[in-house]
Design an enzyme around this catalytic site. Structure first.
Site, PDB file in Angstrom:
ATOM      1  CE1 TYR A  63      16.070   0.233   7.071  1.00 28.81           C
ATOM      2  CE2 TYR A  63      15.836  -1.541   5.446  1.00 28.81           C
ATOM      3  CZ  TYR A  63      15.332  -0.427   6.100  1.00 28.81           C
ATOM      4  OH  TYR A  63      14.071   0.190   5.633  1.00 28.81           O
ATOM      5  CG  HIS A 183      13.679  10.021   5.791  1.00 29.72           C
ATOM      6  ND1 HIS A 183      13.602   8.866   6.706  1.00 29.72           N
ATOM      7  CD2 HIS A 183      14.670   9.513   4.913  1.00 29.72           C
ATOM      8  CE1 HIS A 183      14.048   7.770   6.285  1.00 29.72           C
ATOM      9  NE2 HIS A 183      14.726   8.459   5.080  1.00 29.72           N
TER      10      HIS A 183
END
Length: 222
Positions: A63, A183
């Site tokens: 992230y 995903h």
């Protein structure tokens, strides 16, 4: 490098590519914020010793927001808002296993049970996803995947999305189980929902003679 991984992949740290990679990341840190912090880059290997890996979940890169990435793919520290991909993982966990959606995104309880939460790229420039792609991390993490795949003990490899599924060539699917699917990102979540990956993983672990994972994440409270 944690001791349990040293024999398996410690040699990578002496390779020229890794020295170039280290120099690149240090230059990036000198220019501005890079995530995760230096002492958390190999956090996934510290959290899950080599001989305890039962499941390997492959993410792409950390992230890229302040305080988010801490070295385990899809995970954030307590107190950090649960990101969209992980929220979708939790929704599917609830639909698949009936576990409640927790109030946090801290996946350390999975890592401590033998779920290696590995990103293919281990650092990222603040606010710029994929900014450290193709700098050498993939070679290192491919070595990690190969090392797990070379052990005599079978494992379950979880490959969500086309990027992760390119790593299939590193895995002996005769000996290991692979759970592949869309995903969990909001862009592909419609295909991810209903795929029941947690049941698939636990079924594969049972077939390998392993205990299932307790996927419940404890609430932390506010």
């Amino acid at each position: 490098m944690p001791e349990s991984w040293r024999a398996a992949v410690g040699g990578e740290l002496e390779q020229p590519y890794f020295k170039e990679l280290t120099a690149f990341v240090e230059e990036e840190r000198a220019r501005g914020p890079v995530f995760p912090p230096r002492d958390e880059v190999l956090a996934a290997l510290h959290a899950t010793p080599f001989d305890r890996v039962k499941v390997l979940v492959l993410g792409q890169d950390p992230y890229h927001g302040e305080g988010q990435g801490h070295g385990l793919c899809f995970s954030v520290r307590p107190g950090v808002r649960t990101p969209p991909s992980l929220r979708n993982i939790y929704k599917e966990m609830q639909a698949d296993l009936g576990h409640p959606v927790p109030d946090n995104g801290y996946l350390m309880p999975w890592a401590q049970q033998g779920v290696l939460l590995l990103n293919a790229v281990l650092t990222v420039r603040s606010g710029e996803p994929n900014s450290h792609k193709n700098k050498g991390w993939e070679r290192f993490t491919d070595a990690v995947i190969r090392a797990v795949a070379a052990r005599p003990e079978p494992a379950v490899f979880v490959l969500w999305g086309a990027y992760a599924q390119k790593k299939l060539k590193l895995i002996d699917t005769e000996r290991h189980a692979v759970v592949a699917g869309a995903h969990p990102s909001p862009l592909s979540a419609k295909k991810f929902f209903g795929s029941r990956p947690f049941s698939q993983i636990d079924g594969a672990l049972a077939a390998q003679g392993h205990e299932p994972i307790d996927w419940r994440i404890p609430d932390i409270g506010r």
